[in-house]
Write a protein that holds these residues in place. Sequence first.
Motif, PDB file in Angstrom:
ATOM      1  N   VAL A   1       0.960  -1.163  -0.109  1.00 41.26           N
ATOM      2  CA  VAL A   1       0.009   0.140   0.073  1.00 41.26           C
ATOM      3  C   VAL A   1       0.816   1.271  -0.062  1.00 41.26           C
ATOM      4  N   ILE A   2       1.933   1.263   0.694  1.00 46.84           N
ATOM      5  CA  ILE A   2       2.595   2.483   0.987  1.00 46.84           C
ATOM      6  C   ILE A   2       3.316   2.741  -0.298  1.00 46.84           C
ATOM      7  N   ARG A   3       3.886   1.727  -0.948  1.00 47.49           N
ATOM      8  CA  ARG A   3       4.709   1.827  -2.227  1.00 47.49           C
ATOM      9  C   ARG A   3       3.869   2.022  -3.361  1.00 47.49           C
ATOM     10  N   SER A   4       2.489   1.854  -3.421  1.00 50.78           N
ATOM     11  CA  SER A   4       1.555   2.065  -4.242  1.00 50.78           C
ATOM     12  C   SER A   4       1.277   3.638  -4.212  1.00 50.78           C
ATOM     13  N   LEU A   5       1.006   4.209  -2.809  1.00 49.31           N
ATOM     14  CA  LEU A   5       0.814   5.533  -2.600  1.00 49.31           C
ATOM     15  C   LEU A   5       1.885   6.370  -3.134  1.00 49.31           C
ATOM     16  N   LEU A   6       3.141   5.989  -2.820  1.00 51.92           N
ATOM     17  CA  LEU A   6       4.319   6.683  -3.219  1.00 51.92           C
ATOM     18  C   LEU A   6       4.454   6.991  -4.564  1.00 51.92           C
ATOM     19  N   HIS A   7       4.167   5.822  -5.331  1.00 50.10           N
ATOM     20  CA  HIS A   7       4.221   5.387  -6.780  1.00 50.10           C
ATOM     21  C   HIS A   7       3.357   6.466  -7.509  1.00 50.10           C
ATOM     22  N   ASN A   8       2.234   6.506  -6.941  1.00 48.37           N
ATOM     23  CA  ASN A   8       1.046   7.158  -7.617  1.00 48.37           C
ATOM     24  C   ASN A   8       1.041   8.575  -7.162  1.00 48.37           C
ATOM     25  N   SER A   9       1.871   9.284  -6.456  1.00 52.71           N
ATOM     26  CA  SER A   9       1.624  10.517  -5.699  1.00 52.71           C
ATOM     27  C   SER A   9       2.214  11.392  -6.812  1.00 52.71           C
ATOM     28  N   ARG A  10       1.525  12.732  -6.447  1.00 53.50           N
ATOM     29  CA  ARG A  10       2.116  13.832  -7.379  1.00 53.50           C
ATOM     30  C   ARG A  10       2.780  14.915  -6.716  1.00 53.50           C
ATOM     31  N   LEU A  11       3.355  15.659  -7.073  1.00 53.33           N
ATOM     32  CA  LEU A  11       4.123  16.726  -6.777  1.00 53.33           C
ATOM     33  C   LEU A  11       3.364  17.687  -5.727  1.00 53.33           C
ATOM     34  N   ILE A  12       2.089  18.155  -6.177  1.00 56.14           N
ATOM     35  CA  ILE A  12       1.313  18.695  -5.360  1.00 56.14           C
ATOM     36  C   ILE A  12       0.057  18.439  -5.532  1.00 56.14           C
ATOM     37  N   GLY A  13      -0.683  18.000  -4.538  1.00 63.33           N
ATOM     38  CA  GLY A  13      -2.319  17.408  -4.387  1.00 63.33           C
ATOM     39  C   GLY A  13      -2.341  16.160  -4.311  1.00 63.33           C
ATOM     40  N   GLN A  14      -3.407  15.438  -4.186  1.00 67.45           N
ATOM     41  CA  GLN A  14      -3.731  14.243  -3.863  1.00 67.45           C
ATOM     42  C   GLN A  14      -3.116  13.211  -4.891  1.00 67.45           C
ATOM     43  N   ASN A  15      -2.951  12.027  -4.372  1.00 71.93           N
ATOM     44  CA  ASN A  15      -2.270  11.100  -5.320  1.00 71.93           C
ATOM     45  C   ASN A  15      -3.277  10.504  -6.526  1.00 71.93           C
ATOM     46  N   THR A  16      -2.971   9.774  -7.717  1.00 70.14           N
ATOM     47  CA  THR A  16      -3.712   9.414  -8.570  1.00 70.14           C
ATOM     48  C   THR A  16      -4.201   8.089  -8.514  1.00 70.14           C
ATOM     49  N   SER A  17      -3.792   7.217  -7.304  1.00 71.13           N
ATOM     50  CA  SER A  17      -4.149   5.974  -7.570  1.00 71.13           C
ATOM     51  C   SER A  17      -5.447   5.620  -6.768  1.00 71.13           C
ATOM     52  N   LYS A  18      -6.141   4.505  -7.029  1.00 71.31           N
ATOM     53  CA  LYS A  18      -7.511   4.338  -6.517  1.00 71.31           C
ATOM     54  C   LYS A  18      -7.723   4.155  -5.065  1.00 71.31           C
ATOM     55  N   LEU A  19      -6.517   4.038  -4.346  1.00 70.07           N
ATOM     56  CA  LEU A  19      -6.198   3.798  -3.094  1.00 70.07           C
ATOM     57  C   LEU A  19      -6.650   5.130  -2.188  1.00 70.07           C
ATOM     58  N   SER A  20      -7.040   5.056  -1.147  1.00 67.96           N
ATOM     59  CA  SER A  20      -7.376   6.263  -0.127  1.00 67.96           C
ATOM     60  C   SER A  20      -6.461   6.199   0.955  1.00 67.96           C
ATOM     61  N   ALA A  21      -5.634   6.944   1.270  1.00 69.16           N
ATOM     62  CA  ALA A  21      -4.942   7.125   2.468  1.00 69.16           C
ATOM     63  C   ALA A  21      -5.583   6.754   3.770  1.00 69.16           C
ATOM     64  N   TYR A  22      -6.927   7.330   3.683  1.00 64.61           N
ATOM     65  CA  TYR A  22      -7.833   6.963   4.990  1.00 64.61           C
ATOM     66  C   TYR A  22      -8.218   5.544   5.062  1.00 64.61           C
ATOM     67  N   ASP A  23      -8.481   5.202   3.739  1.00 67.82           N
ATOM     68  CA  ASP A  23      -8.970   3.681   3.986  1.00 67.82           C
ATOM     69  C   ASP A  23      -7.995   2.446   3.899  1.00 67.82           C
ATOM     70  N   SER A  24      -6.706   2.691   3.491  1.00 67.72           N
ATOM     71  CA  SER A  24      -5.683   1.799   3.157  1.00 67.72           C
ATOM     72  C   SER A  24      -4.530   1.736   4.195  1.00 67.72           C
ATOM     73  N   LEU A  25      -4.531   3.159   4.793  1.00 66.01           N
ATOM     74  CA  LEU A  25      -3.371   3.053   5.854  1.00 66.01           C
ATOM     75  C   LEU A  25      -4.007   2.846   7.458  1.00 66.01           C
ATOM     76  N   PRO A  26      -3.508   1.898   8.027  1.00 70.60           N
ATOM     77  CA  PRO A  26      -3.859   2.045   9.500  1.00 70.60           C
ATOM     78  C   PRO A  26      -2.967   2.694  10.233  1.00 70.60           C
ATOM     79  N   ASN A  27      -3.882   3.504  11.031  1.00 68.59           N
ATOM     80  CA  ASN A  27      -3.030   4.529  12.093  1.00 68.59           C
ATOM     81  C   ASN A  27      -2.294   5.601  11.374  1.00 68.59           C
ATOM     82  N   TYR A  28      -3.154   6.241  10.405  1.00 68.03           N
ATOM     83  CA  TYR A  28      -2.495   7.010   9.576  1.00 68.03           C
ATOM     84  C   TYR A  28      -2.424   8.548  10.438  1.00 68.03           C
TER      85      TYR A  28
END
Length: 432
Positions: free
Chosen positions: A289-316
Amino acid sequence: MEKQYLETLLAQIREKRAKEYVRQEIAGHIADQKACYIADGMSNDQAEEKAVADMGDPVETGIALDQIHRPKPAWGMLAMIAVLCAAGVLLQFAVYRYGPDAQAGRYLFESQLQYAVFGYFLLCGIYLADYTKLAKYSRHLCTGILILLSLTAFCDLPISFDRLLSLNILFYLYLPLYGAVLYSYRNCKGKKLWYLFLYTILPVYLASQLAYASVRINLAVILFIMLGTAVHKGWFPQPAAKIKYILFTCVAAAFLLYTLFLNNYQHIRIQAWLNPAAFSAEEGYLQGVIRSLLHNSRLIGQNTSKLSAYDSLPNYATDYILSYMIATFGILAAAVLILFVVLLGAWLLRLSIRQKNQLGMAMGLGCSLAFVVQSAEYILVNLALLPASSLYFPLISFGGSNMLQTCVLLGILLSIYRYENVAPEPAPYTAI
C-alpha cells in the motif's frame, strides 16, 4: 585594593552563577602577577597595586566579562521547534477536517493541540533552567528508572498498551541522564568501570523484555554511540576501557539478536519488506500500500491511485502521518517537512558534538541522537525503506506522552546550549 577591585568588577556581571568563577579567575591572575612583582623586588603593597592596575578598569573589564559569561538565546531553534509543532497540529486538523471519522479526528486534533502547547511551554521552562542541577542527581535518577523497569519486567505486573508506551518514554528519558553518569565516571579505573557497565547494559536488557523492537534497537545504538564517544575522547585512558567497550557492544548485540529473532512475526515483517508481493495478503499488504501510494503521488495535491490514504493506511494519524501527507498533499509538502526535520536534527547534533562543556556534550548527545534516530527511522519506514513498525515522528505525529518526552529532551539540550559560556567545566561528580 584587590577586594574593592573584585567587588566593582563583579557588580557588572548579571549572571549569578558566573560570578564565583570570574572571582576565582581574576583573583588567580592577580595573585600570579603579584608574585612576579614581589620576585622582582617590590613590596607586598606595591606588588598588589601594580597587579590590580594591570587588570584594567574594573567596570570595563566587568562589562566585557558579562558579555562572555551570560546565557545564550536559542531563538532560531525555538522558532523551528514551534514550526514543527504547528505542522503536527495542522496535520491532525487535516485528519479531522477531511477524514471519514469526524469524531475521532476531532479528538486527535484537540489532543494534539493541547499537548503541543503544553509541551512547548514545558520545553521553554526546561530551557531556562540549569541542566547541571539535573546532572547532580543523574545516578540516583538512572537507578530509580532501572529499578522501576526491573520491577515491571520481573514481578509479573500487568502491562497495558498505554503503560507500554509510558515505559518506552522512560527509555528515551534515560539517555541524557546516562550521559551525566558517563561523565561522572571519567578517569575511573578497574572495578568502578563495571558499575558503568551495569548502567549501560541493564537498560538494553530491560528494553529487550519490555519495549518494541524499534525502541530496543534505538536505545542500544544510542547508548553505545555515547559510550564509544567517551572512549574515543579518552575519558577512560587505560587500554582495558576499549576492551570493555567491545564487550559491552557484543553483549548488547546478543540481547538484540535474541529478542529480534525470538518472535516469528518479526521474521515475517522483514520478509514482507523485502518481498511484499509474496506476503500481499499478510504483513506485506501494508508495504504494498505504501509503495503504491508513493508511486502514484503527485508533486502537489492528492495521489492518482484508486487507494485512499484514509481507507488503506492503518493508524495514519500516528504511525504513517508522513505517508498520509504524501498521498494527500503531495511530495513537495512532505519534502519541505522532511527538510525542516533534517535541518533541526543536524543543528541539534552539531550543537551537542561541538559543546565545549564535556558534561553538556555527553547529555546533549543523548538528547540529539534520540531526536535524530527516531526521526530518521520514522521517515524511512514511511518511505517503505524499512520494515513496518510502531513509531513516533517527533513533534509531528499524534502521541501525547511521546510529545512531552521529546519536549523534555529538547528542553535539556537547549538548556545546555544556553549555559555553555556561563560557567566552566564542572568537576566530575564522585562515582560509586
